[in-house]
Design a protein around this motif. Structure first.
Motif, PDB file in Angstrom:
ATOM      1  N   ARG A  18     -24.782 -19.805 -39.948  1.00  0.00           N
ATOM      2  CA  ARG A  18     -25.315 -18.573 -40.535  1.00  0.00           C
ATOM      3  C   ARG A  18     -24.237 -17.491 -40.672  1.00  0.00           C
ATOM      4  N   LYS A  19     -22.990 -17.898 -40.561  1.00  0.00           N
ATOM      5  CA  LYS A  19     -21.864 -16.981 -40.730  1.00  0.00           C
ATOM      6  C   LYS A  19     -20.941 -17.537 -41.817  1.00  0.00           C
ATOM      7  N   LYS A  20     -19.910 -16.775 -42.134  1.00  0.00           N
ATOM      8  CA  LYS A  20     -18.837 -17.348 -42.946  1.00  0.00           C
ATOM      9  C   LYS A  20     -18.154 -18.438 -42.131  1.00  0.00           C
ATOM     10  N   ILE A  21     -17.588 -19.405 -42.816  1.00  0.00           N
ATOM     11  CA  ILE A  21     -17.041 -20.583 -42.143  1.00  0.00           C
ATOM     12  C   ILE A  21     -15.524 -20.613 -42.246  1.00  0.00           C
ATOM     13  N   GLY A  22     -14.869 -20.645 -41.108  1.00  0.00           N
ATOM     14  CA  GLY A  22     -13.437 -20.917 -41.065  1.00  0.00           C
ATOM     15  C   GLY A  22     -13.264 -22.418 -40.974  1.00  0.00           C
ATOM     16  N   PHE A  23     -12.787 -23.028 -42.053  1.00  0.00           N
ATOM     17  CA  PHE A  23     -12.772 -24.496 -42.173  1.00  0.00           C
ATOM     18  C   PHE A  23     -11.383 -25.037 -41.851  1.00  0.00           C
ATOM     19  N   GLY A  24     -11.194 -25.489 -40.612  1.00  0.00           N
ATOM     20  CA  GLY A  24      -9.938 -26.126 -40.216  1.00  0.00           C
ATOM     21  C   GLY A  24      -9.800 -27.470 -40.893  1.00  0.00           C
ATOM     22  N   CYS A  25      -8.782 -27.612 -41.745  1.00  0.00           N
ATOM     23  CA  CYS A  25      -8.706 -28.820 -42.575  1.00  0.00           C
ATOM     24  C   CYS A  25      -7.368 -29.543 -42.491  1.00  0.00           C
ATOM     25  N   ILE A  26      -6.460 -29.086 -41.615  1.00  0.00           N
ATOM     26  CA  ILE A  26      -5.249 -29.872 -41.362  1.00  0.00           C
ATOM     27  C   ILE A  26      -5.145 -30.117 -39.867  1.00  0.00           C
ATOM     28  N   ASN A  27      -4.757 -31.332 -39.521  1.00  0.00           N
ATOM     29  CA  ASN A  27      -4.751 -31.770 -38.122  1.00  0.00           C
ATOM     30  C   ASN A  27      -3.470 -31.305 -37.440  1.00  0.00           C
ATOM     31  N   THR A  28      -3.585 -30.280 -36.626  1.00  0.00           N
ATOM     32  CA  THR A  28      -2.402 -29.718 -35.970  1.00  0.00           C
ATOM     33  C   THR A  28      -1.977 -30.503 -34.734  1.00  0.00           C
ATOM     34  N   LYS A  29      -2.732 -31.529 -34.384  1.00  0.00           N
ATOM     35  CA  LYS A  29      -2.338 -32.388 -33.258  1.00  0.00           C
ATOM     36  C   LYS A  29      -1.305 -33.425 -33.692  1.00  0.00           C
ATOM     37  N   LEU A  30      -1.242 -33.696 -34.990  1.00  0.00           N
ATOM     38  CA  LEU A  30      -0.326 -34.705 -35.515  1.00  0.00           C
ATOM     39  C   LEU A  30       0.980 -34.074 -35.983  1.00  0.00           C
ATOM     40  N   ASP A  69      -8.191 -22.918 -43.339  1.00  0.00           N
ATOM     41  CA  ASP A  69      -7.094 -22.741 -42.378  1.00  0.00           C
ATOM     42  C   ASP A  69      -6.799 -24.043 -41.647  1.00  0.00           C
ATOM     43  N   PRO A  70      -5.750 -24.081 -40.839  1.00  0.00           N
ATOM     44  CA  PRO A  70      -5.478 -25.261 -40.008  1.00  0.00           C
ATOM     45  C   PRO A  70      -6.526 -25.387 -38.908  1.00  0.00           C
ATOM     46  N   ASP A  71      -6.559 -26.545 -38.260  1.00  0.00           N
ATOM     47  CA  ASP A  71      -7.473 -26.738 -37.130  1.00  0.00           C
ATOM     48  C   ASP A  71      -7.191 -25.738 -36.009  1.00  0.00           C
ATOM     49  N   CYS A  72      -5.917 -25.602 -35.652  1.00  0.00           N
ATOM     50  CA  CYS A  72      -5.515 -24.748 -34.530  1.00  0.00           C
ATOM     51  C   CYS A  72      -4.151 -24.128 -34.843  1.00  0.00           C
ATOM     52  N   GLY A  73      -3.575 -23.492 -33.845  1.00  0.00           N
ATOM     53  CA  GLY A  73      -2.230 -22.960 -34.003  1.00  0.00           C
ATOM     54  C   GLY A  73      -1.202 -24.079 -34.104  1.00  0.00           C
ATOM     55  N   MET A  74       0.015 -23.736 -34.530  1.00  0.00           N
ATOM     56  CA  MET A  74       1.031 -24.758 -34.814  1.00  0.00           C
ATOM     57  C   MET A  74       2.300 -24.571 -33.988  1.00  0.00           C
ATOM     58  N   ARG A  75       2.199 -23.853 -32.889  1.00  0.00           N
ATOM     59  CA  ARG A  75       3.356 -23.514 -32.061  1.00  0.00           C
ATOM     60  C   ARG A  75       4.165 -24.744 -31.632  1.00  0.00           C
ATOM     61  N   LEU A  76       3.489 -25.858 -31.350  1.00  0.00           N
ATOM     62  CA  LEU A  76       4.157 -27.033 -30.779  1.00  0.00           C
ATOM     63  C   LEU A  76       4.691 -28.008 -31.827  1.00  0.00           C
ATOM     64  N   LEU A  77       4.527 -27.685 -33.100  1.00  0.00           N
ATOM     65  CA  LEU A  77       4.988 -28.583 -34.164  1.00  0.00           C
ATOM     66  C   LEU A  77       6.432 -28.291 -34.549  1.00  0.00           C
ATOM     67  N   PRO A  78       7.149 -29.285 -35.088  1.00  0.00           N
ATOM     68  CA  PRO A  78       8.445 -28.994 -35.696  1.00  0.00           C
ATOM     69  C   PRO A  78       8.249 -28.005 -36.845  1.00  0.00           C
ATOM     70  N   GLU A  79       9.215 -27.125 -37.051  1.00  0.00           N
ATOM     71  CA  GLU A  79       9.075 -26.074 -38.056  1.00  0.00           C
ATOM     72  C   GLU A  79       8.846 -26.644 -39.457  1.00  0.00           C
ATOM     73  N   SER A  80       9.571 -27.707 -39.799  1.00  0.00           N
ATOM     74  CA  SER A  80       9.431 -28.285 -41.135  1.00  0.00           C
ATOM     75  C   SER A  80       8.047 -28.892 -41.340  1.00  0.00           C
ATOM     76  N   VAL A  81       7.486 -29.454 -40.276  1.00  0.00           N
ATOM     77  CA  VAL A  81       6.144 -30.048 -40.358  1.00  0.00           C
ATOM     78  C   VAL A  81       5.092 -28.951 -40.522  1.00  0.00           C
ATOM     79  N   ALA A  82       5.239 -27.882 -39.757  1.00  0.00           N
ATOM     80  CA  ALA A  82       4.288 -26.775 -39.851  1.00  0.00           C
ATOM     81  C   ALA A  82       4.267 -26.208 -41.268  1.00  0.00           C
ATOM     82  N   PHE A  83       5.455 -26.002 -41.835  1.00  0.00           N
ATOM     83  CA  PHE A  83       5.525 -25.464 -43.193  1.00  0.00           C
ATOM     84  C   PHE A  83       4.910 -26.443 -44.189  1.00  0.00           C
ATOM     85  N   GLY A  84       5.215 -27.729 -44.055  1.00  0.00           N
ATOM     86  CA  GLY A  84       4.674 -28.739 -44.965  1.00  0.00           C
ATOM     87  C   GLY A  84       3.159 -28.809 -44.897  1.00  0.00           C
ATOM     88  N   LYS A  85       2.622 -28.683 -43.706  1.00  0.00           N
ATOM     89  CA  LYS A  85       1.168 -28.687 -43.548  1.00  0.00           C
ATOM     90  C   LYS A  85       0.541 -27.493 -44.272  1.00  0.00           C
TER      91      LYS A  85
END
Length: 315
Positions: free
Chosen positions: A232-244, A281-297
């Motif tokens: 019943r709210k606006k939806i923040g749709f996490g659509c990229i897997n930040t665990k990978l 948006d992404p599923d979660c934050g991307m702090r633990l990803l390689p920088e190039s992967v985060a940007f590509g996602k």
């Protein structure tokens, strides 16, 4: 559809002074060893096409950023009554806002607060409160976070409260709702709550929270798709897997978004306003990803979202 981020971006090693000016600033205690990381995070989000960016949350993990600047803490140990001392994220948000407006006045900035229950779950209570679930502890954290929210709201388009601990079932949802009510007192901008993990068991409670946007992960938790029909709210749709630590293909992101949109179309609260009620948006934050992967996602997420928009609205 608005494209945003959950918050954190990969952090470079602390920058060392490189030139004479920076060395002088360092001697005066004015050199910012995180500025380079912040600039790179901002630039990456702008270049990838994000509409509402973050400052990258480069100064520490989601709990340390706040506990290190509140009264009552010694590291992550509670030794006294928790109180707000001074704005914690304001300086970085003002810098990010000025930086962004000089590049593109249409881009917004997101303020991010770690929620009271998540902070409480991550600290050691030594004095003043009984334990990590003490309602007084949670509410004192909420009161401090409210003062932070009031300090930053004029520099951001939306404030996001991060409460990942809620999906574990470890915290009472009535107390969590009361804390969110406290954090949001006096605010006049949209509020999102981000809860990662499987939220099916707590979703009806979340639907009652005093927020405008419910933000969850769907790429790594497809079971969450079931909640879209009753949100019943606006939806923040996490659509990229930040665990990978690989870049999500555009077609994969589009497939997930299309699947979600078909469910959302059955939601009587959303009606036909998909564009105004879905935030990508992404599923979660991307702090633990390689920088190039985060940007590509991020880049692929924006491409996928824009292609879906064209298919939906012939834009």
């Amino acid at each position: 559809m608005i494209k945003t981020v959950v918050g954190s971006y990969p952090v470079l090693k602390k920058q060392q002074p490189q030139n004479f000016k920076e060395k002088v600033l360092n001697k005066l205690g004015l050199f910012d060893e995180f500025k380079k990381s912040m600039n790179r995070a901002i630039e990456a989000q702008l270049e990838s096409g994000i509409d509402i960016i973050s400052d990258g949350q480069v100064r520490g993990d989601m709990v340390d950023i706040f506990t290190s600047q509140m009264y009552g803490f010694d590291g992550k140990k509670v030794i006294d009554k928790i109180e707000f001392l001074k704005p914690i994220t304001l300086k970085d948000l003002k810098y990010t806002n000025e930086y962004v407006k000089s590049k593109n006045p249409n881009i917004g900035v997101k303020g991010i607060l770690t929620g009271a229950c998540t902070i409480a779950s991550s600290i050691r209570v030594e004095k003043y409160y009984s334990d990590n679930k003490d309602e007084s502890l949670i509410m004192d954290l909420a009161k401090a976070l409210n003062k932070e929210a009031l300090a930053i709201q004029n520099y951001v388009k939306v404030i996001q409260i991060d409460e990942p601990i809620l999906s574990t079932g470890l915290y009472d949802m009535k107390i969590a709702k009361k804390a969110v009510d406290e954090i949001t007192k006096g605010l006049s901008i949209p509020i999102a709550i981000h809860v990662c993990g499987n939220v099916k068991d707590i979703f009806e409670d979340l639907n009652e929270f005093n927020v405008d946007i419910l933000d969850h992960e769907f790429a790594s938790n497809r079971a969450n798709l079931d909640i879209l029909e009753s949100c019943r709210k606006k939806i923040g749709f996490g659509c990229i897997n930040t665990k990978l630590k690989t870049i999500d293909p555009v077609d994969s992101i589009k497939g997930l978004l299309s699947e979600g949109i078909e469910i959302i179309k059955q939601n009587p609260y959303i009606n036909d306003d998909l564009d105004g009620n879905i935030i990508i948006d992404p599923d979660c934050g991307m702090r633990l990803l390689p920088e190039s992967v985060a940007f590509g996602k991020l880049k692929n997420m924006v491409i996928a979202a824009e292609e879906i928009e064209k298919e939906l609205y012939n834009k």
